[in-house]
Motif scaffolding. Sequence first.
Motif, short mmCIF file in Angstrom:
data_model
loop_
_atom_site.label_atom_id
_atom_site.label_comp_id
_atom_site.label_asym_id
_atom_site.label_seq_id
_atom_site.Cartn_x
_atom_site.Cartn_y
_atom_site.Cartn_z
N PRO A 1 2.40 4.19 -4.08
CA PRO A 1 2.66 6.01 -4.81
C PRO A 1 3.93 6.26 -4.44
N GLN B 1 0.76 -1.34 -0.02
CA GLN B 1 -0.01 0.16 -0.15
C GLN B 1 0.98 1.17 0.05
N VAL B 2 1.93 1.28 0.83
CA VAL B 2 2.79 2.49 0.81
C VAL B 2 3.73 2.28 -0.32
N VAL C 1 8.34 8.25 0.87
CA VAL C 1 6.95 8.44 0.96
C VAL C 1 6.25 9.93 1.14
N ARG C 2 5.21 10.10 0.62
CA ARG C 2 4.43 11.21 1.43
C ARG C 2 4.12 10.77 2.63
N ALA D 1 -1.95 4.73 5.39
CA ALA D 1 -1.81 3.18 5.26
C ALA D 1 -1.94 2.90 6.70
N SER E 1 1.65 11.89 4.41
CA SER E 1 0.34 11.70 4.39
C SER E 1 -0.21 10.41 4.01
N ASP E 2 0.53 9.99 2.96
CA ASP E 2 0.25 8.41 2.29
C ASP E 2 0.84 7.39 3.53
#
Length: 391
Positions: free
Chosen positions: A81, A77-78, A113-114, A121, A116-117
């Motif tokens: 993106p 999931q992480v 990673v962002r 998650a 927020s992402d």
Amino acid sequence: MWNRPAPLRVEKPSLQMKSVGIIGGGIGGVAAAASLHKLGIAATVYERAAELKEVGAGLMLWPNATRVLQSLGLLEQVQFPAGANTHFLVRANCGKILMNIALGDFDVPALCVRRSDLLAALLTAVPPDRIRLGHEFTHLEQTSSKVQVHFANGSTEEHDAVIGADGIRSRVREHVLGICEPVYRGYTVWRGVVTYAGSAIREGYSSETWGRGSRFGILGMGHGWFTWYATANMPRRDPPSLQQRKEELIQRLTGWHEPIPALIESAEFIMENGAFDLPPLPQWTAGRVTLLGDAAHPCTPNLGQGGGMALEDALVFAKCVAGASSLDAALQQYDSLRRHRTRHIQQRSLMMGHIGQWQNPVVVAGRRVVTSLLPAALFEHNFRRVYSYES
Ligand SMILES: Cc1cc2nc3c(=O)[nH]c(=O)nc-3n(C[C@H](O)[C@H](O)[C@H](O)COP(=O)(O)OP(=O)(O)OC[C@H]3O[C@@H](n4cnc5c(N)ncnc54)[C@H](O)[C@@H]3O)c2cc1C
């Protein structure tokens, strides 16, 4: 060397822990709730803000951190993106590459990673009714079997144990251990997030460029997005306006190699924070209350490991609780597994900051020569020691 955690049992909890209260809904607090829920232990997060959100910047997650996400079933999931990083370049401000460090073949990737992402998650692994927003912790009281937690909104909750995951200026830490003011380390850090389509950045290569008393880092977040950071020695201050921040940075880094000026220019928002940490604390635990993440071991951002340490703490804490016969034993085990490692990271990060912020022209020239002569394998070996940790 820190102790590598012995394999821990994670079957049914033998300790009859009914509920854990977690103060703070940042990366550490939410990761702790996710880890505890995965092991069948109810945990409630209390966050003072009215909504859970992280600042927009990117966060580097090294393999020790992405391994935690894998254990929680959240890596895919992480990863989707995010941007994978395979190499780290150290550059002079004219652009010359002083060192090219291969991050190595790990079982899991190094990702940028962002924030927020990542938080989003982690939240998918926590039941929504276990997140209580608008709950600002004020104080707590302990008995031999319970902790009563009080909030500014007038409510009180009771738990078997409490984790203070409320960040570098932790109120829980202040309450149970006394006041520990963060220490300003003499430099400021700016951060921005931008898109960039030019050829001056190689895919998979993150970099840090060294000047006199200043650095500039570039981390790929994937899909043409980059997060950058800049540092400069200066007294502690309140951040000026956004426009002033940008103008100041452009002026400070005039003449630095491409694409640094373009990355600063195109940032819509530039964050500014002082570099703070705390010397390692003598203890994290008092009775049924312990600390986690920045509340326990805030470190300067030089190794990009603060968030990774919070993720490691979270999983180790949950495993300790799941495997122990008493809360005392669980907290002792958590302390002994985490204190040495986090102390090492705090101290190394501080040292890297000192070296990176050197300003004297002779010393800086010497650093440049030594860096270009040292074998990258030396750094790869040190990185490997940090990244191979299994929580
Ligand atoms: C410039 C910079 C760059 C960084 N880069 C990286 C990187 O690349 N990689 C990395 O791994 N780490 C990085 N870090 C470190 C990382 O950001 C932190 O280590 C991490 O966010 C710590 O998470 P935490 O959950 O412990 O604390 P926090 O993220 O600070 O969360 C604490 C939470 O507690 C809440 N809270 C506070 N007080 C109360 C209260 N009284 N009651 C209820 N809630 C409360 C806050 O609102 C917040 O939501 C960087 C840090 C900085 C400053």
